[in-house]
Design an enzyme around this catalytic site. Structure first.
Site, PDB file in Angstrom:
ATOM      1  N   ASP A  20       0.900  -1.350   0.086  1.00  0.00           N
ATOM      2  CA  ASP A  20       0.263  -0.006  -0.137  1.00  0.00           C
ATOM      3  C   ASP A  20       0.844   1.383  -0.208  1.00  0.00           C
ATOM      4  O   ASP A  20       2.000   1.295   0.355  1.00  0.00           O
ATOM      5  CB  ASP A  20      -0.936  -0.009   1.198  1.00  0.00           C
ATOM      6  CG  ASP A  20      -2.081  -1.080   1.077  1.00  0.00           C
ATOM      7  OD1 ASP A  20      -1.939  -1.803   0.346  1.00  0.00           O
ATOM      8  OD2 ASP A  20      -3.054  -0.814   1.952  1.00  0.00           O
ATOM      9  N   ASP A  21       0.252   2.400  -0.301  1.00  0.00           N
ATOM     10  CA  ASP A  21       0.793   3.836  -0.340  1.00  0.00           C
ATOM     11  C   ASP A  21       1.768   4.226  -1.202  1.00  0.00           C
ATOM     12  O   ASP A  21       1.954   5.240  -1.268  1.00  0.00           O
ATOM     13  CB  ASP A  21       1.553   3.983   1.204  1.00  0.00           C
ATOM     14  CG  ASP A  21       0.311   3.744   2.343  1.00  0.00           C
ATOM     15  OD1 ASP A  21      -0.740   3.327   2.251  1.00  0.00           O
ATOM     16  OD2 ASP A  21       0.661   4.009   3.559  1.00  0.00           O
TER      17      ASP A  21
ATOM     18  N   HIS B  64       3.861  -2.297   3.215  1.00  0.00           N
ATOM     19  CA  HIS B  64       4.107  -1.015   2.602  1.00  0.00           C
ATOM     20  C   HIS B  64       5.140  -0.855   1.887  1.00  0.00           C
ATOM     21  O   HIS B  64       6.573  -0.798   2.397  1.00  0.00           O
ATOM     22  CB  HIS B  64       3.673   0.256   3.693  1.00  0.00           C
ATOM     23  CG  HIS B  64       2.515   0.114   4.255  1.00  0.00           C
ATOM     24  ND1 HIS B  64       2.197  -0.691   5.191  1.00  0.00           N
ATOM     25  CD2 HIS B  64       1.516   0.894   4.151  1.00  0.00           C
ATOM     26  CE1 HIS B  64       1.056  -0.615   5.729  1.00  0.00           C
ATOM     27  NE2 HIS B  64       0.349   0.593   5.080  1.00  0.00           N
TER      28      HIS B  64
ATOM     29  N   TYR C 116      -6.221   2.516   5.918  1.00  0.00           N
ATOM     30  CA  TYR C 116      -6.559   2.005   7.283  1.00  0.00           C
ATOM     31  C   TYR C 116      -7.537   0.739   7.359  1.00  0.00           C
ATOM     32  O   TYR C 116      -8.089   0.521   8.426  1.00  0.00           O
ATOM     33  CB  TYR C 116      -7.078   3.215   8.212  1.00  0.00           C
ATOM     34  CG  TYR C 116      -6.037   4.384   7.928  1.00  0.00           C
ATOM     35  CD1 TYR C 116      -4.816   4.614   8.521  1.00  0.00           C
ATOM     36  CD2 TYR C 116      -6.558   5.544   7.297  1.00  0.00           C
ATOM     37  CE1 TYR C 116      -4.186   5.840   8.167  1.00  0.00           C
ATOM     38  CE2 TYR C 116      -6.029   6.743   7.135  1.00  0.00           C
ATOM     39  CZ  TYR C 116      -4.737   6.932   7.333  1.00  0.00           C
ATOM     40  OH  TYR C 116      -3.874   8.086   7.333  1.00  0.00           O
TER      41      TYR C 116
ATOM     42  N   HIS D 254      -5.269   9.303   0.378  1.00  0.00           N
ATOM     43  CA  HIS D 254      -5.280   8.141   1.590  1.00  0.00           C
ATOM     44  C   HIS D 254      -6.040   9.030   2.798  1.00  0.00           C
ATOM     45  O   HIS D 254      -5.625   8.873   3.864  1.00  0.00           O
ATOM     46  CB  HIS D 254      -3.710   8.317   2.038  1.00  0.00           C
ATOM     47  CG  HIS D 254      -3.517   6.870   2.689  1.00  0.00           C
ATOM     48  ND1 HIS D 254      -3.506   7.049   4.114  1.00  0.00           N
ATOM     49  CD2 HIS D 254      -3.202   5.667   2.439  1.00  0.00           C
ATOM     50  CE1 HIS D 254      -3.279   5.635   4.470  1.00  0.00           C
ATOM     51  NE2 HIS D 254      -2.968   5.021   3.543  1.00  0.00           N
TER      52      HIS D 254
ATOM     53  N   HIS E 258      -5.939   2.608  -4.043  1.00  0.00           N
ATOM     54  CA  HIS E 258      -5.795   2.966  -2.710  1.00  0.00           C
ATOM     55  C   HIS E 258      -6.348   4.573  -2.325  1.00  0.00           C
ATOM     56  O   HIS E 258      -5.907   4.916  -1.148  1.00  0.00           O
ATOM     57  CB  HIS E 258      -4.386   2.683  -2.186  1.00  0.00           C
ATOM     58  CG  HIS E 258      -4.472   2.419  -0.660  1.00  0.00           C
ATOM     59  ND1 HIS E 258      -5.219   1.802   0.201  1.00  0.00           N
ATOM     60  CD2 HIS E 258      -3.388   2.986   0.194  1.00  0.00           C
ATOM     61  CE1 HIS E 258      -4.976   1.706   1.238  1.00  0.00           C
ATOM     62  NE2 HIS E 258      -3.723   2.578   1.508  1.00  0.00           N
TER      63      HIS E 258
END
Length: 356
Positions: free
Chosen positions: A125-126, A299, A221, A184, A180
């Protein structure tokens, strides 16, 4: 006289051999030319036929959660490329034939575990980030495919040429690209219009850069997936369903982000932190039912995750005799045409900044 005849005879034989060899070469050349001429015409005819039959359609999902037929293979591959041409653009790495199967997963549904026996998904992610190229080197070496849940403007702007190059490399290496959100946020704190804007901005970016709209997403999250009947969770899930998104979370969070963010002064070494993260994974696996299939979250925005946790995870998971696959594959959507709502030609001149 005898000597002259003795010299001419081998010369005549040699000439005959040369003439015969030359004839064979000419005939072979003609045959090869005819063969490739036929192949060229066949390819051209096949390309024309496929293009006319595809009608430029792409897979899409309506608000009811039903899916239309996924894009069919069309066209001829560029030289040196692997993959399948779909609607005039290359779906890399995967060679596909015939119609795509109906998706196994449903829009608006939350999935937390793999359901294909013997599979284990790794996802990141991210990102992408400054460390993602190094991660892709590792994944290439290990010959495994994963899922990248990408942001539009979080660790860096998705349109920045350096960031864009990482996304293109991941996609062209056969990894699944999923959403995603744009920046965020916690989706439960947003209105329906704001959630929609978060998703649409990533869609546009990935259309510009890769020519795809993802069918899979992960809420930042995991927000919006925890409450049973909670009004805000219902808002998030129903909005994502209307936009055609399968919601994939996880059952193993390595907590690499939490551990790093909560250790700002780095009182512990990277090695010590990696040991903690490894313990999270092994505890989750040993605490699950025998034969359980897992979805592990990491991540690629943390160097330690790339250099220590990822290599360890791959070795550990393989040692358990799992097959490491993208999230969609471990949920039953093994055909990459079902990973995306749209597959089309990317923009010739995508933006270079995230400001408008």
């Amino acid at each position: 006289m005898t000597t002259e005849k003795a010299e001419k005879k081998p010369m005549q034989t040699k000439n005959k051999i040369l003439i015969a060899a030359a004839s064979i070469i000419v005939i072979a050349g003609i045959a090869v030319g005819i063969y490739f001429g036929v192949r060229k015409n066949d390819n051209a005819n096949g390309s024309s036929s496929n293009s006319s039959s595809s009608n430029g359609s792409s897979s899409s999902i309506d608000p009811s959660g039903t899916t239309s037929a996924a894009p069919q293979p069309t066209g001829v591959l560029p030289p040196g490329q692997n993959g399948t041409m779909v609607n005039g653009t290359l779906l890399p790495y995967y060679t596909l034939t015939g119609p795509a199967p109906a998706p196994v997963t449903a829009a608006g549904t939350v999935y937390t575990n793999c359901n294909v026996p013997g599979t284990y998904s790794i996802s990141y992610d991210d990102g992408p980030s400054a460390y993602t190229h190094e991660l892709l080197d590792l994944l290439d070496k290990e010959q495994i495919k994963v899922t990248f849940f990408v942001n539009g403007n979080n660790d860096g702007c998705i349109y920045d040429p350096t960031v864009r190059s990482v996304i293109k490399r991941a996609y062209e290496s056969g990894h699944q690209i999923a959403s995603h959100t744009w920046s965020h946020p916690q989706l439960t704190t947003l209105t329906v219009a704001q959630i929609t804007d978060q998703m649409k901005r990533v869609e546009q970016a990935l259309l510009d850069i890769l020519g795809i709209v993802p069918r899979y997403m992960r809420p930042p999250y995991g927000d919006g997936t925890f409450g049973n009947g909670n009004a805000n969770d219902v808002k998030v899930q129903s909005t994502l369903k209307s936009l055609g998104y399968v919601i994939a979370t996880w059952d193993i969070a390595t907590t690499d982000a939490d551990i790093d963010d909560n250790n700002p002064v780095h009182k512990l070494s990277d090695e010590a932190l990696a040991k903690i993260e490894q313990g999270v994974v092994t505890s989750a696996v040993s605490g699950a039912a025998p034969g359980a299939n897992h979805m592990q979250l990491m991540h690629d925005t943390y160097q330690r995750t790339v250099t220590q946790l990822s290599p360890w995870s791959i070795t550990y998971i393989k040692g358990l005799n799992y097959k490491i696959v993208p999230v969609a594959t471990c949920l039953g959507d093994s055909d990459p045409r079902n990973w995306y709502q749209t597959i089309t030609t990317p923009s010739a001149n995508p933006p270079t900044t995230c400001t408008k």
